[in-house]
Write a protein that holds these residues in place. Structure first.
Motif, mmCIF file in Angstrom:
data_model
loop_
_atom_site.group_PDB
_atom_site.id
_atom_site.type_symbol
_atom_site.label_atom_id
_atom_site.label_comp_id
_atom_site.label_asym_id
_atom_site.label_seq_id
_atom_site.Cartn_x
_atom_site.Cartn_y
_atom_site.Cartn_z
ATOM 1 N N ILE A 75 0.847 -1.194 0.000
ATOM 2 C CA ILE A 75 0.000 0.000 0.000
ATOM 3 C C ILE A 75 0.883 1.245 0.000
ATOM 4 C CG2 ILE A 75 -1.689 1.297 1.330
ATOM 5 C CD1 ILE A 75 -2.749 -1.352 2.388
ATOM 6 N N GLY A 76 0.518 2.231 -0.814
ATOM 7 C CA GLY A 76 1.272 3.482 -0.862
ATOM 8 C C GLY A 76 2.634 3.310 -1.497
ATOM 9 N N ARG A 77 3.533 4.196 -1.138
ATOM 10 C CA ARG A 77 4.882 4.140 -1.693
ATOM 11 C C ARG A 77 5.705 3.104 -0.946
ATOM 12 N NH1 ARG A 77 8.864 6.648 -4.564
ATOM 13 N NH2 ARG A 77 10.969 6.412 -3.692
ATOM 14 N N THR A 78 6.462 2.310 -1.680
ATOM 15 C CA THR A 78 7.364 1.315 -1.102
ATOM 16 C C THR A 78 8.803 1.756 -1.319
ATOM 17 O OG1 THR A 78 5.826 -0.528 -1.452
ATOM 18 C CG2 THR A 78 8.157 -1.070 -1.207
ATOM 19 N N ASP A 79 9.574 1.784 -0.214
ATOM 20 C CA ASP A 79 10.993 2.132 -0.288
ATOM 21 C C ASP A 79 11.831 0.915 0.086
ATOM 22 O OD1 ASP A 79 10.968 5.023 -0.936
ATOM 23 O OD2 ASP A 79 9.879 5.167 0.970
ATOM 24 N N VAL A 80 12.888 0.668 -0.692
ATOM 25 C CA VAL A 80 13.737 -0.503 -0.507
ATOM 26 C C VAL A 80 15.197 -0.074 -0.392
ATOM 27 C CG1 VAL A 80 14.481 -2.712 -1.475
ATOM 28 C CG2 VAL A 80 12.146 -1.916 -1.868
ATOM 29 N N ILE A 81 15.886 -0.617 0.622
ATOM 30 C CA ILE A 81 17.333 -0.433 0.748
ATOM 31 C C ILE A 81 17.937 -1.793 1.088
ATOM 32 C CG2 ILE A 81 19.221 0.689 1.984
ATOM 33 C CD1 ILE A 81 17.367 2.971 2.641
ATOM 34 N N LEU A 99 12.434 -2.844 3.852
ATOM 35 C CA LEU A 99 11.360 -2.552 2.901
ATOM 36 C C LEU A 99 10.223 -1.949 3.716
ATOM 37 C CD1 LEU A 99 9.984 -4.750 0.034
ATOM 38 C CD2 LEU A 99 8.420 -3.718 1.684
ATOM 39 N N THR A 100 9.834 -0.731 3.397
ATOM 40 C CA THR A 100 8.771 -0.048 4.135
ATOM 41 C C THR A 100 7.730 0.505 3.173
ATOM 42 O OG1 THR A 100 10.016 2.031 4.116
ATOM 43 C CG2 THR A 100 10.304 0.592 6.032
ATOM 44 N N ASN A 101 6.480 0.443 3.606
ATOM 45 C CA ASN A 101 5.384 1.050 2.854
ATOM 46 C C ASN A 101 4.208 1.284 3.805
ATOM 47 O OD1 ASN A 101 4.035 -1.488 3.099
ATOM 48 N ND2 ASN A 101 4.982 -2.196 1.195
ATOM 49 N N GLY A 102 3.061 1.582 3.264
ATOM 50 C CA GLY A 102 1.904 1.870 4.099
ATOM 51 C C GLY A 102 1.308 0.666 4.782
ATOM 52 N N ALA A 103 1.738 -0.544 4.405
ATOM 53 C CA ALA A 103 1.188 -1.761 5.003
ATOM 54 C C ALA A 103 2.109 -2.382 6.028
ATOM 55 C CB ALA A 103 0.872 -2.790 3.911
ATOM 56 N N MET A 104 3.432 -2.256 5.837
ATOM 57 C CA MET A 104 4.337 -3.007 6.705
ATOM 58 C C MET A 104 5.741 -2.429 6.659
ATOM 59 S SD MET A 104 5.097 -6.378 4.363
ATOM 60 C CE MET A 104 5.632 -6.187 2.658
ATOM 61 N N LEU A 124 8.967 -8.558 10.549
ATOM 62 C CA LEU A 124 7.927 -7.899 9.765
ATOM 63 C C LEU A 124 6.905 -7.360 10.746
ATOM 64 C CD1 LEU A 124 6.136 -9.144 6.551
ATOM 65 C CD2 LEU A 124 4.832 -8.229 8.458
ATOM 66 N N ALA A 125 6.582 -6.076 10.635
ATOM 67 C CA ALA A 125 5.605 -5.459 11.526
ATOM 68 C C ALA A 125 4.571 -4.714 10.700
ATOM 69 C CB ALA A 125 6.291 -4.503 12.501
ATOM 70 N N ALA A 126 3.310 -4.903 11.046
ATOM 71 C CA ALA A 126 2.239 -4.203 10.353
ATOM 72 C C ALA A 126 2.323 -2.711 10.653
ATOM 73 C CB ALA A 126 0.884 -4.754 10.774
ATOM 74 N N ALA A 127 2.048 -1.882 9.648
ATOM 75 C CA ALA A 127 2.171 -0.438 9.812
ATOM 76 C C ALA A 127 0.845 0.229 10.135
ATOM 77 C CB ALA A 127 2.765 0.186 8.546
ATOM 78 N N ASN A 128 -0.263 -0.315 9.657
ATOM 79 C CA ASN A 128 -1.569 0.330 9.848
ATOM 80 C C ASN A 128 -2.643 -0.745 9.885
ATOM 81 O OD1 ASN A 128 -3.550 2.281 10.087
ATOM 82 N ND2 ASN A 128 -3.648 2.681 7.883
ATOM 83 N N LEU A 146 -1.988 -10.475 9.409
ATOM 84 C CA LEU A 146 -0.735 -10.634 10.130
ATOM 85 C C LEU A 146 -0.367 -9.355 10.860
ATOM 86 C CD1 LEU A 146 1.833 -12.368 10.677
ATOM 87 C CD2 LEU A 146 2.788 -11.387 8.580
ATOM 88 N N ASP A 147 -0.110 -9.471 12.177
ATOM 89 C CA ASP A 147 0.327 -8.325 12.971
ATOM 90 C C ASP A 147 1.849 -8.204 12.991
ATOM 91 O OD1 ASP A 147 -2.100 -7.158 13.814
ATOM 92 O OD2 ASP A 147 -2.384 -8.747 15.294
ATOM 93 N N ASN A 148 2.560 -9.306 13.226
ATOM 94 C CA ASN A 148 4.013 -9.230 13.242
ATOM 95 C C ASN A 148 4.612 -10.615 13.061
ATOM 96 O OD1 ASN A 148 4.602 -10.452 16.044
ATOM 97 N ND2 ASN A 148 3.172 -8.797 16.526
#
Length: 357
Positions: A75-81, A99-104, A124-128, A146-148
């Motif tokens: 969801i939303g923008r995904t950033d990867v490093i 890896l971060t975005n609006g979902a996790m 892995l942690a849920a973001a919203n 999934l919560d985490n």
């Protein structure tokens, strides 16, 4: 069509690179219907130690490039490093992986070595709210919230220590629905070379509902499954796995042989009589009143338990179903219940005005 994108939009991907593979840089750019959706830069260097050093950074609206079943994960923008070294012997060392975005938010670091020492961690942690995952299973969609998720892998490849935990808000598979799920797997002798060792697994769920009436009556939350798994390829064995629920419990032992495609096992079940209603089994309100008075008289210390409005059971927070405790002054218990055959029932005890009923 290859990516199963809705509406079959026009897709353009361009990869530009410069330099020899020993010192290469490149950029990946992509558009969907002319709209930029991905921009990732990468670099590859062969180090003096003959390892492959890789750095990847960027992101975009990656959901636009994915089929509908996977889009809820991006969801939303995904950033990867990602910064990592890969050795010719298969060793992978992740210095930074996110890896971060609006979902996790997904992260990993450490080393994975199929023949040496390991020090890999990930989460892995849920973001919203819970991350919504759908997976096709036997012609139906299995759905998970999934919560985490957390895992670690440490130690030498031939005797690694592994631990993984996961918390799911919900899981729907076929006609079964589980809630407040906890999963755990751990091993202290996992052999990554021969894929052998023992893994202790545990599943708990506070709620369980089934479309099939008989299953719904027999299996009620909270439920718990402890399954010691024995790996000795090509065989996978269960050493006296135990299952517990309100009305049904049992043990399962057996093995699955991958090469022979064969299963052997032993299943033992025990059933609480409450799971088998019978037309001839009748309990009157007078019978329940007698039982309640006997509990009050013969077990005064244990009787205090009936006034609890909530409790913690094996790490799970459970709320009582006796609403009378919150609405009727002086109520001290006693018992709620439900079966498909009898419906809802309630036995209440009251301590008020120096009277106990």
């Amino acid at each position: 069509r290859l990516l199963h994108l809705p509406g079959a939009p026009s897709l353009a991907l361009a990869l530009d690179g410069r330099g020899p593979l020993s010192n290469w840089t490149g950029e990946l750019r992509g558009t969907v219907d002319g709209k930029p959706v991905i921009s990732i830069d990468g670099k590859h260097v062969i180090t003096p130690q003959a390892t492959h050093s890789i750095h990847i950074e960027g992101g975009g609206q990656l959901a636009e490039l994915l089929p509908p079943t996977i889009r809820p994960l991006f969801i939303g923008r995904t950033d990867v490093i990602v910064t990592a070294n890969i050795g010719n012997n298969g060793r992978i060392e992740i210095k930074n992986g996110t890896l971060t975005n609006g979902a996790m938010k997904l992260s990993a670091s450490g080393a994975l070595d199929p023949s040496g020492d390991n020090s890999l961690t990930g989460s892995l942690a849920a973001a919203n709210g819970p991350v919504q995952i759908e997976w096709p299973l036997n012609g139906q969609q299995a759905r998970f919230g999934l919560d985490n998720l957390n895992f670690t892998l440490t130690g030498p490849a031939e005797s690694s220590r592994f631990n993984a935990t996961a918390a799911l808000r919900t899981a729907t598979v076929g006609g079964a629905r589980l809630g407040q799920i906890r999963l755990q797997a751990e091993s202290e002798d996992l052999n990554l070379v021969t894929y052998a060792g023992s893994v202790r697994t545990r599943l708990t769920a506070a709620q369980a509902d089934f479309d099939e009436p008989n299953l719904d009556r027999l299996i009620d939350g909270p439920i718990r499954l402890d399954a010691p798994i024995r790996l000795a390829m090509p065989a996978i064995g269960l050493d006296a796995a135990t299952f517990e629920s309100a009305n049904l419990s049992g043990t399962i032992s057996g093995a699955y042989n991958q090469s022979k495609q064969s299963v052997t096992g032993n299943i033992r079940l025990s059933l609480n009589p409450a799971g088998l209603p019978d037309p001839a089994q009748v309990t009157t309100a007078k019978d329940l009143a007698k039982l309640g008075l006997a509990l009050m008289r013969d077990y005064p210390e244990e009787f205090k338990l009936f006034s609890q409005k909530r409790m913690v059971f094996r790490g799970m927070k459970l709320r009582g179903h006796n609403g009378v405790l919150n609405t009727y002054p002086g109520a001290t218990g006693l018992k709620t219940g439900f079966t498909n055959a009898s419906g809802y029932n309630l036995v209440t005890s009251v301590d008020r005005d120096d009277l106990r009923d």
